[in-house]
Scaffold this motif. Structure first.
Motif, PDB file in Angstrom:
ATOM      1  N   ASP A 158       0.845  -1.079   0.342  1.00  0.00           N
ATOM      2  CA  ASP A 158       0.547   0.194   0.128  1.00  0.00           C
ATOM      3  C   ASP A 158       0.659   1.337   0.172  1.00  0.00           C
ATOM      4  OD1 ASP A 158      -1.583   1.997   0.698  1.00  0.00           O
ATOM      5  OD2 ASP A 158      -2.987   0.850   2.146  1.00  0.00           O
ATOM      6  N   PRO A 159       0.705   2.186  -0.876  1.00  0.00           N
ATOM      7  CA  PRO A 159       1.936   3.282  -1.223  1.00  0.00           C
ATOM      8  C   PRO A 159       1.168   4.386   0.387  1.00  0.00           C
ATOM      9  CG  PRO A 159      -0.116   3.774  -2.443  1.00  0.00           C
ATOM     10  CD  PRO A 159      -0.437   2.251  -2.050  1.00  0.00           C
ATOM     11  N   ARG A 160       0.875   4.484   0.612  1.00  0.00           N
ATOM     12  CA  ARG A 160       0.575   4.998   2.443  1.00  0.00           C
ATOM     13  C   ARG A 160       1.271   4.434   3.857  1.00  0.00           C
ATOM     14  NH1 ARG A 160      -5.604   4.154   3.133  1.00  0.00           N
ATOM     15  NH2 ARG A 160      -5.394   2.158   3.021  1.00  0.00           N
ATOM     16  N   VAL A 161       1.967   3.415   3.268  1.00  0.00           N
ATOM     17  CA  VAL A 161       2.801   3.042   4.249  1.00  0.00           C
ATOM     18  C   VAL A 161       4.373   2.945   3.432  1.00  0.00           C
ATOM     19  CG1 VAL A 161       1.247   1.447   5.326  1.00  0.00           C
ATOM     20  CG2 VAL A 161       2.443   0.301   3.373  1.00  0.00           C
ATOM     21  N   TRP A 162       4.671   3.864   2.916  1.00  0.00           N
ATOM     22  CA  TRP A 162       5.418   4.326   2.003  1.00  0.00           C
ATOM     23  C   TRP A 162       6.833   4.267   2.449  1.00  0.00           C
ATOM     24  CZ3 TRP A 162       8.349   7.930   4.211  1.00  0.00           C
ATOM     25  CH2 TRP A 162       7.637   8.414   5.312  1.00  0.00           C
ATOM     26  N   HIS A 163       6.434   4.347   4.273  1.00  0.00           N
ATOM     27  CA  HIS A 163       7.641   4.096   5.798  1.00  0.00           C
ATOM     28  C   HIS A 163       8.668   2.691   5.074  1.00  0.00           C
ATOM     29  CE1 HIS A 163       4.263   3.621   7.707  1.00  0.00           C
ATOM     30  NE2 HIS A 163       4.542   3.234   8.112  1.00  0.00           N
ATOM     31  N   PHE A 164       7.489   1.678   5.432  1.00  0.00           N
ATOM     32  CA  PHE A 164       8.385   0.617   5.138  1.00  0.00           C
ATOM     33  C   PHE A 164       9.923   0.295   4.800  1.00  0.00           C
ATOM     34  CE2 PHE A 164       4.876  -2.189   6.625  1.00  0.00           C
ATOM     35  CZ  PHE A 164       4.644  -1.683   8.043  1.00  0.00           C
ATOM     36  N   ALA A 165       9.729   0.672   2.966  1.00  0.00           N
ATOM     37  CA  ALA A 165      10.872   1.185   2.771  1.00  0.00           C
ATOM     38  C   ALA A 165      11.666   1.665   2.673  1.00  0.00           C
ATOM     39  CB  ALA A 165      10.579   1.081   0.790  1.00  0.00           C
ATOM     40  N   PHE A 166      11.121   3.245   2.988  1.00  0.00           N
ATOM     41  CA  PHE A 166      12.265   4.450   3.677  1.00  0.00           C
ATOM     42  C   PHE A 166      12.955   3.735   4.401  1.00  0.00           C
ATOM     43  CE2 PHE A 166      12.813   8.237   5.285  1.00  0.00           C
ATOM     44  CZ  PHE A 166      13.938   8.628   5.070  1.00  0.00           C
ATOM     45  N   HIS A 167      11.834   3.379   5.927  1.00  0.00           N
ATOM     46  CA  HIS A 167      12.885   2.629   7.010  1.00  0.00           C
ATOM     47  C   HIS A 167      13.973   2.251   6.238  1.00  0.00           C
ATOM     48  CE1 HIS A 167       9.320   4.523   9.605  1.00  0.00           C
ATOM     49  NE2 HIS A 167      10.424   5.902   8.623  1.00  0.00           N
ATOM     50  N   GLY A 168      13.447   1.273   5.898  1.00  0.00           N
ATOM     51  CA  GLY A 168      14.777  -0.467   5.315  1.00  0.00           C
ATOM     52  C   GLY A 168      15.916   0.499   4.613  1.00  0.00           C
ATOM     53  N   ALA A 169      16.103   1.670   3.937  1.00  0.00           N
ATOM     54  CA  ALA A 169      17.118   2.215   3.257  1.00  0.00           C
ATOM     55  C   ALA A 169      18.408   2.791   4.195  1.00  0.00           C
ATOM     56  CB  ALA A 169      16.753   3.466   2.492  1.00  0.00           C
ATOM     57  N   ARG A 170      19.047   1.218   4.567  1.00  0.00           N
ATOM     58  CA  ARG A 170      20.224   2.015   5.792  1.00  0.00           C
ATOM     59  C   ARG A 170      21.301   3.193   5.232  1.00  0.00           C
ATOM     60  NH1 ARG A 170      21.047  -3.570   6.913  1.00  0.00           N
ATOM     61  NH2 ARG A 170      20.330  -2.988   9.156  1.00  0.00           N
ATOM     62  N   ASP A 171      21.227   3.955   5.790  1.00  0.00           N
ATOM     63  CA  ASP A 171      21.923   4.927   6.263  1.00  0.00           C
ATOM     64  C   ASP A 171      21.611   6.082   5.228  1.00  0.00           C
ATOM     65  OD1 ASP A 171      24.251   3.633   7.044  1.00  0.00           O
ATOM     66  OD2 ASP A 171      24.779   2.985   5.297  1.00  0.00           O
ATOM     67  N   ILE A 172      20.935   5.730   4.075  1.00  0.00           N
ATOM     68  CA  ILE A 172      20.227   7.252   3.002  1.00  0.00           C
ATOM     69  C   ILE A 172      18.580   7.593   4.623  1.00  0.00           C
ATOM     70  CG2 ILE A 172      18.440   7.523   1.224  1.00  0.00           C
ATOM     71  CD1 ILE A 172      21.337   6.290   0.745  1.00  0.00           C
ATOM     72  N   ALA A 173      18.314   6.649   4.719  1.00  0.00           N
ATOM     73  CA  ALA A 173      16.795   7.214   6.207  1.00  0.00           C
ATOM     74  C   ALA A 173      17.577   8.268   6.752  1.00  0.00           C
ATOM     75  CB  ALA A 173      16.003   5.659   6.313  1.00  0.00           C
ATOM     76  N   GLU A 174      18.708   7.487   7.490  1.00  0.00           N
ATOM     77  CA  GLU A 174      19.368   8.490   8.485  1.00  0.00           C
ATOM     78  C   GLU A 174      19.954   9.832   8.520  1.00  0.00           C
ATOM     79  OE1 GLU A 174      20.288   3.179  10.346  1.00  0.00           O
ATOM     80  OE2 GLU A 174      19.657   5.390   8.564  1.00  0.00           O
ATOM     81  N   MET A 175      20.521   9.597   6.866  1.00  0.00           N
ATOM     82  CA  MET A 175      20.984  10.582   6.052  1.00  0.00           C
ATOM     83  C   MET A 175      19.666  11.619   6.110  1.00  0.00           C
ATOM     84  SD  MET A 175      22.737  10.987   2.914  1.00  0.00           S
ATOM     85  CE  MET A 175      21.977  10.488   1.871  1.00  0.00           C
TER      86      MET A 175
END
Length: 306
Positions: A158-175
């Motif tokens: 579901d595109p409304r839970v985009w954060h699942f993929a974003f949070h999974g992007a190690r280092d990118i999300a933190e940056m």
């Protein structure tokens, strides 16, 4: 290490939480778990928060549960709040084992407990009930998909839970989030809320202080990066041990993303499931409509058992 900024925020807000006691438990050789407790007696309810929250998620719920005669334990799971921000161990079975050690070794709780989990806490609560079946009298799950279920697979797309993929992007999300924690958390809460006034500026300041501490946002993102492991663990456990036999209350907000699908989701892994729809609420149920949640929870717990 306890953050002074978080502590100041908690003290500023404390009048809303009633009388609670703070503690810090040593878990294994390294992790330290912060927890609050309130009330006394043999009836114990454990409250497990979600992301991006801390034990403070439950501050409007705790006084009512104490008044109803329960002893309440609300930990910050590893990586959150005042608890240790470990480099690993964010699969939900490990987090559940942390909670088991807190309850049994630190607090010496031997009786069965009511295990309540919201969001990420839902996943930890299920992992606890699945692993330690003789230690749980009731399971309460609140508004999140459970890894390993068909509903989780559907919601993950579901595109409304985009954060699942974003949070999974190690280092990118933190940056992208570092230095912008407050803005990110404000947007995160607002995207999943029915009543924007339910989260005050003081509440937001507290969560911002918690998740802008060194390593805190990374630890939060690691919860999501462990989902594939959680999927495997839960599917293997279901195959090995079968469905849960304890009564399960499946709670959802009236306009949440998960919604009524939470009942079907829990029927994939449990035999006895009761749905509970919370009006005037989206995802942040314990803060948006705590009165309706506590009323439904107590009705569920007071039902006679076979």
């Amino acid at each position: 290490m306890v953050s002074d900024a978080i502590r100041v925020s908690e003290v500023k807000c404390m009048s809303n939480a009633g009388e609670v006691s703070h503690g810090m438990a040593q878990i294994r050789a390294n992790p330290r778990l912060h927890y609050v407790s309130a009330g006394e007696g043999d009836r114990v309810i454990v409250l497990l928060h979600g992301f991006p929250q801390t034990w403070w998620e439950w501050h409007r719920v705790i006084p009512s549960l104490v008044k109803a005669g329960y002893r309440v334990i609300a930990p910050d799971y590893r990586g959150a709040g005042h608890s240790s921000r470990m480099p690993a161990g964010y699969d939900k079975r490990t987090l559940a084992d942390d909670v088991r050690m807190l309850l049994q070794d630190e607090l010496e709780i031997r009786q069965k407990v009511v295990m309540v989990g919201h969001d990420i806490g839902l996943m930890v609560a299920y992992a606890y009930a699945e692993q330690f079946r003789d230690s749980v009298s009731h399971l309460v799950v609140m508004d999140a998909p459970l890894p390993g279920t068909k509903v989780f697979d559907d919601i993950r797309l579901d595109p409304r839970v985009w954060h699942f993929a974003f949070h999974g992007a190690r280092d990118i999300a933190e940056m992208l989030v570092v230095g912008r924690e407050r803005q990110y958390l404000q947007a995160f809460f607002n995207a999943r809320i029915y009543d924007p006034s339910a989260l005050s500026q003081d509440d937001l300041d507290l969560y911002k202080s918690a998740y802008s501490a060194p390593g805190a946002m990374r630890a939060g993102f690691e919860l999501y990066r462990a989902f594939d492991q959680d999927v495997q663990d839960n599917r293997e456990a279901l195959e090995r041990n079968g469905k849960l036999g304890v009564p399960v209350l499946a709670v959802y907000g009236a306009i949440s993303n998960t919604g009524a699908r939470i009942e079907a989701m829990m029927l994939e892994v449990a035999e006895d499931v009761t749905p509970l729809r919370i009006p005037a609420s989206a995802h942040w149920i314990a803060e948006e409509n705590p009165a309706a949640f506590v009323e439904g929870l107590l009705q569920f717990l007071n039902q006679p058992q076979d």
